[in-house]
Design a protein around this motif. Structure first.
Motif, PDB file in Angstrom:
ATOM      1  N   THR A  45       0.835  -1.205   0.000  1.00 47.23           N
ATOM      2  CA  THR A  45       0.000   0.000   0.000  1.00 47.23           C
ATOM      3  C   THR A  45       0.871   1.259   0.000  1.00 47.23           C
ATOM      4  N   MET A  76       0.551   4.237  -2.716  1.00 47.34           N
ATOM      5  CA  MET A  76       0.298   5.624  -2.292  1.00 47.34           C
ATOM      6  C   MET A  76       1.397   6.554  -2.786  1.00 47.34           C
ATOM      7  N   TYR A 132       0.688   7.275  -6.390  1.00 49.26           N
ATOM      8  CA  TYR A 132      -0.429   8.217  -6.513  1.00 49.26           C
ATOM      9  C   TYR A 132       0.032   9.637  -6.189  1.00 49.26           C
ATOM     10  N   THR A 133       0.896   9.766  -5.171  1.00 52.78           N
ATOM     11  CA  THR A 133       1.405  11.087  -4.775  1.00 52.78           C
ATOM     12  C   THR A 133       2.137  11.748  -5.941  1.00 52.78           C
ATOM     13  N   THR A 155      -7.944   7.945  -6.899  1.00 50.01           N
ATOM     14  CA  THR A 155      -8.009   8.595  -5.587  1.00 50.01           C
ATOM     15  C   THR A 155      -8.643   7.682  -4.543  1.00 50.01           C
ATOM     16  N   THR A 186      -8.714   4.436  -4.661  1.00 48.27           N
ATOM     17  CA  THR A 186      -7.760   3.347  -4.413  1.00 48.27           C
ATOM     18  C   THR A 186      -6.696   3.812  -3.428  1.00 48.27           C
ATOM     19  N   PHE A 187      -6.222   5.058  -3.620  1.00 47.01           N
ATOM     20  CA  PHE A 187      -5.263   5.647  -2.688  1.00 47.01           C
ATOM     21  C   PHE A 187      -5.829   5.652  -1.270  1.00 47.01           C
ATOM     22  N   CYS A 222      -5.958   2.198   0.231  1.00 47.06           N
ATOM     23  CA  CYS A 222      -4.601   1.834   0.648  1.00 47.06           C
ATOM     24  C   CYS A 222      -4.257   2.523   1.964  1.00 47.06           C
ATOM     25  N   LEU A 223      -4.599   3.812   2.054  1.00 49.11           N
ATOM     26  CA  LEU A 223      -4.290   4.596   3.246  1.00 49.11           C
ATOM     27  C   LEU A 223      -4.952   3.991   4.487  1.00 49.11           C
TER      28      LEU A 223
END
Lengths: 114, 132
Positions: free
Chosen positions: A22, A26, A29-30, A61, A63-64, A67-68
């Motif tokens: 994850t 992330m 994505y960042t 977003t 999915t991010f 994960c978070l």
């Protein structure tokens, strides 16, 4: 009857690996979001709204955020396991952490699916 | 429960006085990774609120200028900017260590310093953008 410990990491390796997978997602994505912001340079509401309106961006977003939630669950549970020894209190804190994270997830769904 | 009582009976490390412990740089990266992660976890509702307000309506988006104008909000956002950057940089270092890259003492100390060399100037840049 066998005594069971109700608070603890029963699947240590799975959570360890999950936290790292994850983390990578992330991180990607960042970088993606930064790139989009630098290219689009949103200056007003429509520009900002436009960043998150494509379906692929909503999926990325959310999915991010999924994960978070998992990543933070493993990390915060590690903190409780390291510092909070009484079983009852640790259970309360762990349940509170789950409620906190699930509520945040629901809020994120509301933001990006409306 | 018997296993934990056996563990408790073992002799404990003597130096657990936080004012006496001299933490090496990788140790600082580690505890700051934990503190920044906890801060981000606690800030989730605030960040979602800002996101919700900014994306919901144009009125909400414009009202955010007032929210961002508050000094305490600037302080929180600059702090969260640091937290994200530190957590990100230290996280990359841990992923490399997990792949057995740079695990010798000299490399581990150098990469711990690198975490600060990257994250602190970037955090200063974020703070500068937030405050000015």
């Amino acid at each position: 009857m066998r005594k069971r410990i109700v608070v603890g990491a029963h699947y240590g390796f799975r959570d360890w690996l999950g936290q790292r997978v994850t983390a990578v997602l992330m991180g990607l994505y960042t970088v993606l979001l930064l790139a989009v912001l630098i290219v689009a340079r949103p200056a007003d509401y429509l520009g900002w709204y436009g960043i998150f309106s494509p379906v692929w961006m909503k999926i990325a977003t959310l999915t991010f955020i999924a994960c978070l939630l998992y990543h933070a669950w493993v990390g915060v549970r590690d903190i409780w396991m390291d510092y909070v020894k009484p079983t009852g209190l640790r259970l309360v804190l762990e349940v509170g952490t789950i409620v906190w994270l699930v509520a945040c997830g629901m809020w994120a769904l509301k933001i990006f699916l409306q | 429960m018997t296993t934990s009582s056996v563990k408790a009976a073992r002799p404990r490390p003597k130096h657990l006085d936080l004012t006496k412990i001299r933490l090496p740089l990788p140790g600082w990266v580690s505890i700051m990774h934990r503190i920044s992660g906890a801060a981000l976890f606690l800030a989730l509702p605030l960040l979602l609120w800002l996101l919700d307000m900014s994306l919901g309506t144009e009125v909400g988006f414009d009202a955010l200028a007032g929210v961002f104008g508050q000094w305490w909000m600037k302080l929180i956002l600059a702090g969260l900017g640091w937290a994200y950057l530190h957590h990100f940089c230290a996280g990359v270092r841990y992923l490399l260590l997990d792949m057995h890259k740079g695990v010798d003492l000299a490399s581990a100390r150098a990469s711990a310093a690198a975490v600060y060399f990257v994250s602190v100037p970037l955090a200063a840049l974020v703070a500068w953008r937030v405050f000015l």
